[in-house]
Design a protein around this motif. Structure first.
Motif, PDB file in Angstrom:
ATOM      1  N   THR A  17       0.814  -1.226   0.000  1.00 12.24           N
ATOM      2  CA  THR A  17       0.000   0.000   0.000  1.00 12.24           C
ATOM      3  C   THR A  17       0.849   1.278   0.000  1.00 12.24           C
ATOM      4  OG1 THR A  17      -0.216  -0.375   2.370  1.00 12.24           O
ATOM      5  CG2 THR A  17      -2.116  -0.949   1.008  1.00 12.24           C
ATOM      6  N   GLY A  18       2.169   1.150   0.054  1.00 11.15           N
ATOM      7  CA  GLY A  18       3.045   2.312  -0.098  1.00 11.15           C
ATOM      8  C   GLY A  18       3.025   3.288   1.068  1.00 11.15           C
ATOM      9  N   ALA A  19       3.652   4.419   0.837  1.00  8.13           N
ATOM     10  CA  ALA A  19       3.705   5.498   1.838  1.00  8.13           C
ATOM     11  C   ALA A  19       3.470   6.806   1.100  1.00  8.13           C
ATOM     12  CB  ALA A  19       5.060   5.514   2.539  1.00  8.13           C
ATOM     13  N   SER A  40       7.944  19.067  -5.579  1.00  2.00           N
ATOM     14  CA  SER A  40       8.306  17.656  -5.465  1.00  2.00           C
ATOM     15  C   SER A  40       8.541  17.287  -4.006  1.00  2.00           C
ATOM     16  CB  SER A  40       9.588  17.374  -6.261  1.00  2.00           C
ATOM     17  OG  SER A  40      10.060  16.069  -5.978  1.00  2.00           O
ATOM     18  N   CYS A  45      14.740  11.849  -6.524  1.00  2.00           N
ATOM     19  CA  CYS A  45      14.057  11.483  -7.770  1.00  2.00           C
ATOM     20  C   CYS A  45      14.064  12.636  -8.772  1.00  2.00           C
ATOM     21  CB  CYS A  45      12.599  11.127  -7.498  1.00  2.00           C
ATOM     22  SG  CYS A  45      12.338  10.047  -6.095  1.00  2.00           S
ATOM     23  N   ILE A 154      -5.198   0.743   8.010  1.00  2.00           N
ATOM     24  CA  ILE A 154      -6.180  -0.360   8.059  1.00  2.00           C
ATOM     25  C   ILE A 154      -5.605  -1.637   8.681  1.00  2.00           C
ATOM     26  CG2 ILE A 154      -7.661   0.430   6.153  1.00  2.00           C
ATOM     27  CD1 ILE A 154      -6.242  -1.642   4.374  1.00  2.00           C
ATOM     28  N   SER A 185       5.558  -5.710   0.860  1.00  2.00           N
ATOM     29  CA  SER A 185       6.619  -5.255  -0.043  1.00  2.00           C
ATOM     30  C   SER A 185       6.514  -3.740  -0.213  1.00  2.00           C
ATOM     31  CB  SER A 185       6.491  -5.948  -1.401  1.00  2.00           C
ATOM     32  OG  SER A 185       5.342  -5.474  -2.070  1.00  2.00           O
ATOM     33  N   GLY A 186       7.579  -3.164  -0.676  1.00  2.00           N
ATOM     34  CA  GLY A 186       7.570  -1.736  -1.020  1.00  2.00           C
ATOM     35  C   GLY A 186       7.632  -0.796   0.167  1.00  2.00           C
ATOM     36  N   ASP A 187       7.181   0.422  -0.096  1.00  2.00           N
ATOM     37  CA  ASP A 187       7.356   1.513   0.867  1.00  2.00           C
ATOM     38  C   ASP A 187       6.572   1.308   2.168  1.00  2.00           C
ATOM     39  OD1 ASP A 187       8.781   2.545  -1.207  1.00  2.00           O
ATOM     40  OD2 ASP A 187       7.645   4.402  -1.399  1.00  2.00           O
ATOM     41  N   ALA A 188       5.569   0.455   2.162  1.00  2.00           N
ATOM     42  CA  ALA A 188       4.771   0.242   3.375  1.00  2.00           C
ATOM     43  C   ALA A 188       5.637  -0.310   4.513  1.00  2.00           C
ATOM     44  CB  ALA A 188       3.611  -0.716   3.091  1.00  2.00           C
ATOM     45  N   ARG A 194      12.655   3.882   0.065  1.00  2.00           N
ATOM     46  CA  ARG A 194      11.442   4.377  -0.613  1.00  2.00           C
ATOM     47  C   ARG A 194      11.688   4.720  -2.079  1.00  2.00           C
ATOM     48  NH1 ARG A 194      10.243   7.407   4.420  1.00  2.00           N
ATOM     49  NH2 ARG A 194      11.418   9.036   3.403  1.00  2.00           N
ATOM     50  N   GLN A 195      12.170   3.747  -2.828  1.00  2.00           N
ATOM     51  CA  GLN A 195      12.419   3.943  -4.254  1.00  2.00           C
ATOM     52  C   GLN A 195      11.662   2.879  -5.043  1.00  2.00           C
ATOM     53  OE1 GLN A 195      14.485   6.567  -5.701  1.00  2.00           O
ATOM     54  NE2 GLN A 195      13.956   7.216  -3.641  1.00  2.00           N
ATOM     55  N   VAL A 197      12.726   1.061  -7.434  1.00  2.00           N
ATOM     56  CA  VAL A 197      13.534  -0.144  -7.670  1.00  2.00           C
ATOM     57  C   VAL A 197      13.590  -1.029  -6.420  1.00  2.00           C
ATOM     58  CG1 VAL A 197      15.752   0.981  -7.160  1.00  2.00           C
ATOM     59  CG2 VAL A 197      15.691  -0.958  -8.697  1.00  2.00           C
ATOM     60  N   ALA A 199      11.196  -1.084  -4.159  1.00  2.00           N
ATOM     61  CA  ALA A 199       9.828  -1.608  -4.019  1.00  2.00           C
ATOM     62  C   ALA A 199       9.639  -2.809  -4.948  1.00  2.00           C
ATOM     63  CB  ALA A 199       8.811  -0.522  -4.327  1.00  2.00           C
TER      64      ALA A 199
HETATM   65  C1  LIG Z   1       7.329  12.677  -6.665  1.00  2.00           C
HETATM   66  C2  LIG Z   1       7.959  11.306  -6.571  1.00  2.00           C
HETATM   67  C3  LIG Z   1       8.895  10.934  -7.526  1.00  2.00           C
HETATM   68  C4  LIG Z   1       9.502   9.691  -7.445  1.00  2.00           C
HETATM   69  N1  LIG Z   1      10.454   9.367  -8.384  1.00  2.00           N
HETATM   70  C5  LIG Z   1      11.121   8.197  -8.261  1.00  2.00           C
HETATM   71  C6  LIG Z   1      12.179   7.870  -9.151  1.00  2.00           C
HETATM   72  O1  LIG Z   1      12.526   8.649 -10.053  1.00  2.00           O
HETATM   73  N2  LIG Z   1      12.813   6.682  -8.981  1.00  2.00           N
HETATM   74  C7  LIG Z   1      12.456   5.798  -8.004  1.00  2.00           C
HETATM   75  O2  LIG Z   1      13.063   4.720  -7.920  1.00  2.00           O
HETATM   76  N3  LIG Z   1      11.475   6.077  -7.135  1.00  2.00           N
HETATM   77  C8  LIG Z   1      10.809   7.266  -7.231  1.00  2.00           C
HETATM   78  N4  LIG Z   1       9.825   7.577  -6.331  1.00  2.00           N
HETATM   79  C9  LIG Z   1       9.483   6.599  -5.289  1.00  2.00           C
HETATM   80  C10 LIG Z   1       8.572   5.497  -5.842  1.00  2.00           C
HETATM   81  O3  LIG Z   1       7.471   6.092  -6.507  1.00  2.00           O
HETATM   82  C11 LIG Z   1       8.080   4.628  -4.687  1.00  2.00           C
HETATM   83  O4  LIG Z   1       9.175   4.197  -3.911  1.00  2.00           O
HETATM   84  C12 LIG Z   1       7.322   3.414  -5.182  1.00  2.00           C
HETATM   85  O5  LIG Z   1       6.236   3.801  -6.008  1.00  2.00           O
HETATM   86  C13 LIG Z   1       6.795   2.581  -4.019  1.00  2.00           C
HETATM   87  O6  LIG Z   1       6.055   1.510  -4.535  1.00  2.00           O
HETATM   88  P1  LIG Z   1       4.969   0.807  -3.641  1.00  2.00           P
HETATM   89  O7  LIG Z   1       4.379  -0.268  -4.508  1.00  2.00           O
HETATM   90  O8  LIG Z   1       5.504   0.427  -2.333  1.00  2.00           O
HETATM   91  O9  LIG Z   1       3.848   1.921  -3.338  1.00  2.00           O
HETATM   92  P2  LIG Z   1       3.033   2.861  -4.324  1.00  2.00           P
HETATM   93  O10 LIG Z   1       3.634   2.968  -5.665  1.00  2.00           O
HETATM   94  O11 LIG Z   1       2.796   4.106  -3.540  1.00  2.00           O
HETATM   95  O12 LIG Z   1       1.656   2.091  -4.511  1.00  2.00           O
HETATM   96  C14 LIG Z   1       0.769   1.890  -3.444  1.00  2.00           C
HETATM   97  C15 LIG Z   1      -0.606   1.626  -4.036  1.00  2.00           C
HETATM   98  O13 LIG Z   1      -1.460   1.118  -3.018  1.00  2.00           O
HETATM   99  C16 LIG Z   1      -2.707   1.785  -3.107  1.00  2.00           C
HETATM  100  N5  LIG Z   1      -3.332   1.743  -1.791  1.00  2.00           N
HETATM  101  C17 LIG Z   1      -2.989   2.425  -0.664  1.00  2.00           C
HETATM  102  N6  LIG Z   1      -3.805   2.100   0.353  1.00  2.00           N
HETATM  103  C18 LIG Z   1      -4.674   1.187  -0.130  1.00  2.00           C
HETATM  104  C19 LIG Z   1      -5.765   0.466   0.430  1.00  2.00           C
HETATM  105  N7  LIG Z   1      -6.127   0.621   1.698  1.00  2.00           N
HETATM  106  N8  LIG Z   1      -6.426  -0.391  -0.348  1.00  2.00           N
HETATM  107  C20 LIG Z   1      -6.085  -0.562  -1.654  1.00  2.00           C
HETATM  108  N9  LIG Z   1      -5.069   0.089  -2.249  1.00  2.00           N
HETATM  109  C21 LIG Z   1      -4.375   0.946  -1.495  1.00  2.00           C
HETATM  110  C22 LIG Z   1      -2.343   3.185  -3.570  1.00  2.00           C
HETATM  111  O14 LIG Z   1      -3.467   3.822  -4.150  1.00  2.00           O
HETATM  112  C23 LIG Z   1      -1.261   2.887  -4.588  1.00  2.00           C
HETATM  113  O15 LIG Z   1      -1.805   2.601  -5.834  1.00  2.00           O
HETATM  114  C24 LIG Z   1       9.156   8.792  -6.410  1.00  2.00           C
HETATM  115  C25 LIG Z   1       8.194   9.152  -5.461  1.00  2.00           C
HETATM  116  C26 LIG Z   1       7.582  10.397  -5.541  1.00  2.00           C
HETATM  117  C27 LIG Z   1       6.541  10.772  -4.509  1.00  2.00           C
END
Ligand SMILES: Cc1cc2nc3c(=O)[nH]c(=O)nc-3n(C[C@H](O)[C@H](O)[C@H](O)COP(=O)(O)OP(=O)(O)OC[C@H]3O[C@@H](n4cnc5c(N)ncnc54)[C@H](O)[C@@H]3O)c2cc1C
Length: 229
Positions: A17-19, A40, A45, A154, A185-188, A194-195, A197, A199
């Motif tokens: 679900t990321g951060a 930003s 990034c 949640i 997995s990922g940022d959660a 928090r990248q 790659v 994640a």
């Molecule tokens: C402005 C910006 C630029 C970035 N640029 C780069 C870059 O150039 N290179 C790089 O490596 N990283 C970059 N990052 C970081 C990268 O985007 C994240 O590290 C990565 O997307 C994390 O992946 P994730 O799958 O953990 O979470 P996310 O990609 O955040 O995905 C989480 C998903 O879960 C969904 N979700 C959340 N809560 C719930 C719920 N309760 N039920 C159902 N769905 C839910 C969200 O809607 C979202 O779709 C950037 C981040 C930002 C903010």
């Protein structure tokens, strides 16, 4: 439950679900964030787009100091806005910022407005909260480094979370949580990198861990072998 409408049963779950980055919440900040016009929350990034530009960064913790220092290597000038009269960062990180020639630190300073031409950021209007003096700082980038919030509310009460809400890996080096069959997995679960790659990497780990978990439960379940052809 999906949208309080559909109940799905499963044998294993991967949470991704990321951060979410925290923002100040100013209308002008959100406007240029949505336009992709110079706001930003990730210097690592997006910093490269501001090479040889002047930028402003807001924040006072270790991450803000690290990002300001990173930007100072790309940008001609970095103005750092600190709301209080001191950093929240560790002494070593604060010293690194203070000792960097092209970083100007404005203490007791808050953001009033992100200025722009309707398309891109052109400056930042700030106010000294001690003197009420308002100043416009020319800038093409506005970086917000005031922290992240993991999207894990949640799971509170079900999974072990740290004090900020990041899911704790029950066994470091794996994607396992404290509940058998629930993986993350990922940022959660990652307050450090928090990248995309990292994640993706932990997403792969979680997929393999989940497959192995299912295989251990059911001897007829086939674990897929990665193919590199
Ligand atoms: C402005 C910006 C630029 C970035 N640029 C780069 C870059 O150039 N290179 C790089 O490596 N990283 C970059 N990052 C970081 C990268 O985007 C994240 O590290 C990565 O997307 C994390 O992946 P994730 O799958 O953990 O979470 P996310 O990609 O955040 O995905 C989480 C998903 O879960 C969904 N979700 C959340 N809560 C719930 C719920 N309760 N039920 C159902 N769905 C839910 C969200 O809607 C979202 O779709 C950037 C981040 C930002 C903010």
């Amino acid at each position: 439950w999906v949208n309080e409408e559909k109940e799905i049963h499963c044998d294993t779950v991967i949470i991704s679900t990321g951060a979410s980055a925290k923002y100040l919440g100013l209308d002008s900040e959100q406007k240029y964030l949505k336009l992709g016009g110079g706001v930003s929350a990730c210097a690592v990034c997006d910093g490269f787009f501001y090479r040889n530009h002047e930028v402003v960064i807001v924040g006072a913790g270790d991450s803000a100091c690290e990002e300001a220092h990173y930007l100072s290597k790309l940008c001609t000038k970095v103005t750092m806005l600190v709301r209080r009269d001191e950093f929240r960062a560790s002494k070593i990180m604060a010293a690194r910022v203070k000792n960097t020639e092209n970083i100007e630190i404005l203490f007791n300073t808050e953001t009033e407005e992100v200025l722009g031409d309707g398309q891109v950021v052109t400056g930042v209007r700030v106010k000294n909260n001690q003197t009420n003096e308002v100043t416009d700082i020319p800038s093409t980038g506005f970086f917000v480094a005031i922290g992240h919030k993991p999207n894990t509310d949640i799971f509170k009460g079900f999974l072990d979370l740290d004090e900020t809400g990041y899911i704790i890996n029950a066994k470091p080096g794996t994607s396992k949580t404290n509940i058998d069959g629930v993986f993350v997995s990922g940022d959660a679960a990652d307050h450090v990198y928090r990248q995309a790659v990292t994640a993706a990497g932990t997403g792969c780990m979680a997929a393999l861990d989940a497959e192995r978990y299912l295989a251990a439960k059911d001897s007829t379940f086939e674990v897929s072998t990665p193919s590199y052809n």
